[in-house]
Enzyme design. Sequence first.
Site, PDB file in Angstrom:
ATOM      1  N   GLY A 120       0.835  -1.186   0.000  1.00  0.00           N
ATOM      2  CA  GLY A 120       0.000   0.000   0.000  1.00  0.00           C
ATOM      3  C   GLY A 120       0.870   1.235   0.000  1.00  0.00           C
ATOM      4  N   GLU A 350      -3.637   8.181  -0.743  1.00  0.00           N
ATOM      5  CA  GLU A 350      -2.581   9.076  -1.235  1.00  0.00           C
ATOM      6  C   GLU A 350      -1.457   9.252  -0.220  1.00  0.00           C
ATOM      7  OE1 GLU A 350      -3.028  10.178  -4.715  1.00  0.00           O
ATOM      8  OE2 GLU A 350      -4.254   8.489  -4.107  1.00  0.00           O
TER       9      GLU A 350
END
Length: 370
Positions: A120, A350
């Site tokens: 991730g 993000e």
Amino acid sequence: MYSLPEGYEEIRSRAREFALREFTEEVSRRYDESEEYPDEIRRKVFSAGFLDMADPWKVLIAMEEFCRVDPGLGLSAIASMFGSEILMLFGSDEQKERYLAPVLRGEKISGFAVTEPSAGSDVAGIKSTMERTPDGDYVLNGEKMFITNGTVADHYYLLARTSPPESSDKRHHGLSLAIIERRWPGVSPTKLRGKLGMRSTDTAEIKFENVRVPKENLVGEEGKGFYYVMTFFNISRIYVAAQAVGVAQGMLDLYLDYVLSSPSPPSEGAQFVLAEGATKVEAARLMTYRAASLIFQFNPDPALTSMAKYYAAEVANELAQKIMGIIGEDGLRGRLEKLYRDAKITEIWEGTSEIEKLVIYRQLSRRRSS
């Protein structure tokens, strides 16, 4: 720059009016419960002229004001261009004409496929591969997770490994970016349902099995993908900061309405919550605008961008916890409950808040040693 350029307060007013008119509680509830992609809303946002990549301030302000009312609906519309900056900065003329132009016209939808089940925040740890064929094309295999627009995008900007890293400390080498069309053989997206928040956004797991990728779909240079992605994150994080500012302002709006609708005067504690919250939201907004002004002048400050994203997300979630705790059962339905759920993701996507802190530290250390 600490404030908006001249003329953008009028755009803010129009974005606010649009969101209040189109994102009614009935519409918000319908898409939140069905978890369907709000394509009708996306088309209206394009028709209203808010999605103009030639004017990034307009997009940023629309993000903030839309998320002030309904983050899921607002993000679904704006993120229909997700990843477009990649081609604007690094794409060939042919790629821009074939893939970018239709997205900017609102005719097609793009996605950005980086996150994997085991990678991730650690972008360099991705396992998807693109292997060269004798004729110079590639064969893609791998799996992506939590991909925005995964089942509705016409194409993705995807990061995969094209060569093994030279050493353990250079894992970011050998990664490349390519344009992958959703309808190609071997591309299998599966919609993820039951998310905590942002349920009207389309999120998917995507499997890629022996997907043939033409060599002309490679973006930029082979092996430079990690750097392209990091450049993109430095842009996209400012939009997440604006998203968080909008959520925080929306929470304050609802709490102020709640306090002022009470038959008795607000307590000192309620006044303090509003005063402290408004101060923090304004600080987050000003930091976001300052970071955005540098990005839009092609002079980004990665530390400041990460500060804005980290702090705005922190403020949004702090207010969500505090205001929901004060209002209690009265806040368990409607817009307040939805903003409460939608706030959490701003600390995650993000780049998690922890990643943002690492970026800030590394930038500060680099400046000290230079």
